[in-house]
Design an enzyme around this catalytic site. Structure first.
Site, PDB file in Angstrom:
ATOM      1  N   LYS A 198      23.207  49.163  32.201  1.00 26.34           N
ATOM      2  CA  LYS A 198      24.157  48.561  31.266  1.00 26.34           C
ATOM      3  C   LYS A 198      24.676  49.600  30.265  1.00 26.34           C
ATOM      4  O   LYS A 198      25.869  49.726  30.038  1.00 26.34           O
ATOM      5  CB  LYS A 198      23.497  47.388  30.542  1.00 26.34           C
ATOM      6  CG  LYS A 198      24.457  46.609  29.641  1.00 26.34           C
ATOM      7  CD  LYS A 198      23.738  45.487  28.895  1.00 26.34           C
ATOM      8  CE  LYS A 198      23.286  44.401  29.821  1.00 26.34           C
ATOM      9  NZ  LYS A 198      22.738  43.236  29.075  1.00 26.34           N
ATOM     10  N   GLU A 237      14.848  56.287  33.212  1.00 24.43           N
ATOM     11  CA  GLU A 237      14.496  56.421  34.627  1.00 24.43           C
ATOM     12  C   GLU A 237      15.747  56.449  35.499  1.00 24.43           C
ATOM     13  O   GLU A 237      15.880  57.287  36.398  1.00 24.43           O
ATOM     14  CB  GLU A 237      13.581  55.261  35.061  1.00 24.43           C
ATOM     15  CG  GLU A 237      12.234  55.224  34.363  1.00 24.43           C
ATOM     16  CD  GLU A 237      12.240  54.341  33.123  1.00 24.43           C
ATOM     17  OE1 GLU A 237      11.163  53.884  32.720  1.00 24.43           O
ATOM     18  OE2 GLU A 237      13.335  54.115  32.549  1.00 24.43           O
ATOM     19  N   GLY A 246      18.640  41.442  32.122  1.00 31.25           N
ATOM     20  CA  GLY A 246      18.403  42.250  33.312  1.00 31.25           C
ATOM     21  C   GLY A 246      17.728  41.502  34.441  1.00 31.25           C
ATOM     22  O   GLY A 246      18.137  41.585  35.598  1.00 31.25           O
ATOM     23  N   ARG A 247      16.682  40.758  34.128  1.00 28.05           N
ATOM     24  CA  ARG A 247      15.919  40.077  35.189  1.00 28.05           C
ATOM     25  C   ARG A 247      16.636  38.833  35.714  1.00 28.05           C
ATOM     26  O   ARG A 247      16.144  38.181  36.633  1.00 28.05           O
ATOM     27  CB  ARG A 247      14.519  39.740  34.692  1.00 28.05           C
ATOM     28  CG  ARG A 247      14.456  38.942  33.408  1.00 28.05           C
ATOM     29  CD  ARG A 247      13.047  39.003  32.817  1.00 28.05           C
ATOM     30  NE  ARG A 247      12.936  38.346  31.527  1.00 28.05           N
ATOM     31  CZ  ARG A 247      13.252  38.898  30.357  1.00 28.05           C
ATOM     32  NH1 ARG A 247      13.742  40.130  30.332  1.00 28.05           N
ATOM     33  NH2 ARG A 247      13.083  38.239  29.228  1.00 28.05           N
ATOM     34  N   GLU A 295       7.770  39.004  32.053  1.00 26.71           N
ATOM     35  CA  GLU A 295       8.567  39.655  31.022  1.00 26.71           C
ATOM     36  C   GLU A 295       9.216  38.620  30.106  1.00 26.71           C
ATOM     37  O   GLU A 295       9.504  38.898  28.946  1.00 26.71           O
ATOM     38  CB  GLU A 295       9.643  40.542  31.660  1.00 26.71           C
ATOM     39  CG  GLU A 295      10.262  41.546  30.683  1.00 26.71           C
ATOM     40  CD  GLU A 295      11.092  42.615  31.381  1.00 26.71           C
ATOM     41  OE1 GLU A 295      10.555  43.713  31.625  1.00 26.71           O
ATOM     42  OE2 GLU A 295      12.267  42.338  31.693  1.00 26.71           O
ATOM     43  N   HIS A 307      -5.793  37.073  54.997  1.00 23.42           N
ATOM     44  CA  HIS A 307      -6.807  38.059  55.383  1.00 23.42           C
ATOM     45  C   HIS A 307      -7.065  39.054  54.264  1.00 23.42           C
ATOM     46  O   HIS A 307      -7.601  40.134  54.495  1.00 23.42           O
ATOM     47  CB  HIS A 307      -6.356  38.782  56.655  1.00 23.42           C
ATOM     48  CG  HIS A 307      -6.236  37.874  57.832  1.00 23.42           C
ATOM     49  ND1 HIS A 307      -7.268  37.662  58.725  1.00 23.42           N
ATOM     50  CD2 HIS A 307      -5.219  37.077  58.239  1.00 23.42           C
ATOM     51  CE1 HIS A 307      -6.876  36.796  59.651  1.00 23.42           C
ATOM     52  NE2 HIS A 307      -5.641  36.426  59.385  1.00 23.42           N
ATOM     53  N   LYS A 342       8.314  53.154  25.789  1.00 21.89           N
ATOM     54  CA  LYS A 342       9.474  54.019  26.012  1.00 21.89           C
ATOM     55  C   LYS A 342       9.688  54.969  24.841  1.00 21.89           C
ATOM     56  O   LYS A 342       9.977  56.161  25.021  1.00 21.89           O
ATOM     57  CB  LYS A 342      10.733  53.167  26.215  1.00 21.89           C
ATOM     58  CG  LYS A 342      10.783  52.401  27.522  1.00 21.89           C
ATOM     59  CD  LYS A 342      12.102  51.654  27.616  1.00 21.89           C
ATOM     60  CE  LYS A 342      12.231  50.901  28.929  1.00 21.89           C
ATOM     61  NZ  LYS A 342      13.529  50.195  29.021  1.00 21.89           N
TER      62      LYS A 342
END
Length: 538
Positions: free
Chosen positions: A203, A209, A264-265, A350, A381, A501
């Site tokens: 954005k 990152e 964002g999510r 979050e 399993h 951050k």
């Protein structure tokens, strides 16, 4: 959380102590149909939960006491319910398929802008898919690399895998998120520079990152193709930061914007979904949005006792706050949904991983659970043993599709048989007497007895399609929202991700400086010194 409304739920939990799901089903022959809901292409059977009609009525009262109806309207109509950031929360506007719809933020209708971006995405994806958008050397695009992190990565990754049967098979799609150089390096080994399109999703165009990976990818491309001019033909941006995008070397005509009211999510149906639209085409992308929209309408209009997101949310609160469940498991019995648990994990943890309420006071009850899961039958399993016979109560959602995209022999029948059998086993268990009737040695009976009473929901659709995927994502989005309202926390900020951050910038300075400041605690200073020595900077 309303104390008076919760007290009634608590009272009913105390009254039902010791009552088993075997007893609930024996008492009510219509229990399965009574506790089932159908909406937007999905069927929910929630009868294998520790509930009866009185409990569900009390849980609905809990939702009503939180003013849920008004909160739903505030979200859909653009009120600034993300109060700590002063923002509206309007991911529902991104998939509003009503051509006459008007949704206003600060008096301005946002729908024309939403439709404009969607049309621009469609035009661009058409060009790439048809081979009309060519790279710097004149070759058509074969590889698409989405560079993002968090919501700019998890949504596109999840949906691209989920909708693989609808994707353009002659193209290959990759997703780079981790700042670990291995993630980018291994991806670049799989692509050819002259045929690769990079989508940089950030954005602000400042996410550490994402921009670190994007910068490294740009350097790689320029080195391979021999000109900085190549960047404009191989990079596009999903961003709102025009100046930063231009400085990177991307033509701002190839910038796809979104808005600060898109979290964002929750951003998959925005321009963040560009890689998905290129993969499945604009028509299938619209079907995805239509699925979202159907669940949105159901959530907004259905009465709470027949409202799928509300019911799922209330059941989750029952176990977190009434039974002390600390985690929650999502188990898709469809390999295409392999990344759906991870997607829900971010969405839930979050959003509702909060320890203060909307007034800034510490909460006195548990909020967001730990969310996890794996596709069936792999999980059977791996960790199902703990769910069946462990000491933790772990509510589970089982998700299945009646029809498969890949019919091979009786494999799908076996897959679905396992899904249904697991919910049956978790609900009803196996008694010591049943073990004896099967001839089990007495000394083994304690080990082969299953308590049961492990709560599950089962979600079924006819087939995993763009529409049913959109509806499924919206279902869980709204579930998380409802729980946040009842817990009285802000679900749409995430201040908890910021501190690390900020501190990382200071640590990075010490890692690369000629003379580090080492103004940290003794542990962090020791780790910095050890790292510097290992890389030759001591």
């Amino acid at each position: 959380m309303n104390a008076q409304a919760w007290a009634k739920v608590d009272e009913l939990i105390d009254r039902s102590q010791g009552k088993t799901l075997r007893e609930y089903f024996a008492e009510d022959p219509d229990r399965a149909s009574r506790f089932s809901i159908e909406a937007a292409g999905w069927f929910l059977d929630y009868s294998k939960n520790l509930i009866d009609a009185k409990m569900m009525k009390a849980l609905v009262k809990l939702a009503e006491s939180a003013g849920l109806k008004d909160e739903i309207e505030k979200m859909f109509t653009g009120k600034k319910i993300n109060a700590t950031e002063g923002r509206a929360v309007l991911h529902t506007a991104l998939r509003n398929m009503d051509p006459k719809a008007k949704v206003k933020v600060d008096g301005k209708d946002v729908m024309p802008g939403v439709r404009k971006v969607l049309a621009a995405m469609g035009d661009f994806s058409d060009k790439v898919r048809r081979g009309e958008w060519k790279g710097f050397t004149g070759k058509r695009i074969k590889y698409v690399v989405n560079i993002g992190i968090g919501g700019s990565d998890l949504g596109p990754v999840m949906a691209n895998i989920a909708l693989t049967p609808y994707s353009k098979r002659s193209m290959k799609f990759f997703f780079v998120s981790n700042v670990d150089s291995t993630h980018l390096a291994e991806t670049l080994r799989e692509v050819k520079a002259e045929q690769t399109l990079f989508i940089v999703a950030s954005k602000t165009f400042t996410t550490q990152e994402t921009m670190s990976n994007a910068g490294a990818a740009r350097d790689w491309l320029v080195e391979k193709l021999g000109s900085a001019k190549a960047v404009a033909k191989h990079f596009v941006a999903v961003s709102t930061a025009e100046k930063e995008v231009a400085a990177f070397g991307i033509d701002t005509k190839n910038m796809f914007g979104f808005w600060d009211w898109v979290g964002g999510r929750y951003s998959l149906p925005s321009a963040i979904g560009l890689s998905l639209m290129i993969a499945i085409g604009r028509n299938n992308y619209k079907r995805l949005l239509r699925g979202y929209y159907k669940m949105d309408r159901h959530f907004r209009t259905a009465r709470f006792e027949r409202n799928m997101p509300v019911v799922l949310a209330l059941l989750g609160i029952l176990y977190v706050n009434g039974y002390g469940a600390e985690s929650y498991c999502i188990l898709p019995y469809d390999q295409y949904l392999s990344r759906f648990p991870a997607y829900c994990q971010q969405m839930d943890m979050e959003s509702n991983g909060k320890s203060v309420d909307k007034d800034g006071n510490p909460v006195t009850y548990s909020t967001g659970p730990i969310e996890w899961g794996e596709p069936g039958t792999n999980g059977q399993h791996s960790f199902y043993q703990l769910i069946h016979q462990g000491t933790h109560l772990i509510p589970c959602d089982f998700i299945g599709c009646s029809n498969t995209h890949n019919p091979i022999g009786d494999l799908h029948d076996k897959l679905m048989a396992n899904l249904f059998a697991q919910t049956e086993a978790l609900a009803f268990g196996k008694t010591a007497e049943e073990c004896r009737k099967e001839g089990e040695p007495e000394k083994l009976i304690p080990f082969k007895t299953f308590e049961g009473n492990r709560p599950t929901n089962t979600l079924l659709c006819d087939k995993l399609t763009p529409e049913t995927l959109g509806a499924l994502v919206a279902l869980y989005e709204h579930k998380v929202f409802v729980q946040g309202v009842i817990w009285n926390v802000y679900s749409y900020d995430q201040w908890g991700v910021q501190l690390g951050k900020v501190l990382a910038k200071g640590v990075l300075s010490d890692l690369v400086a000629k003379k580090p400041s080492l103004k940290h605690d003794s542990s962090t200073n020791q780790l910095i010194a050890r790292y510097r020595k290992a890389v030759g900077r001591a």
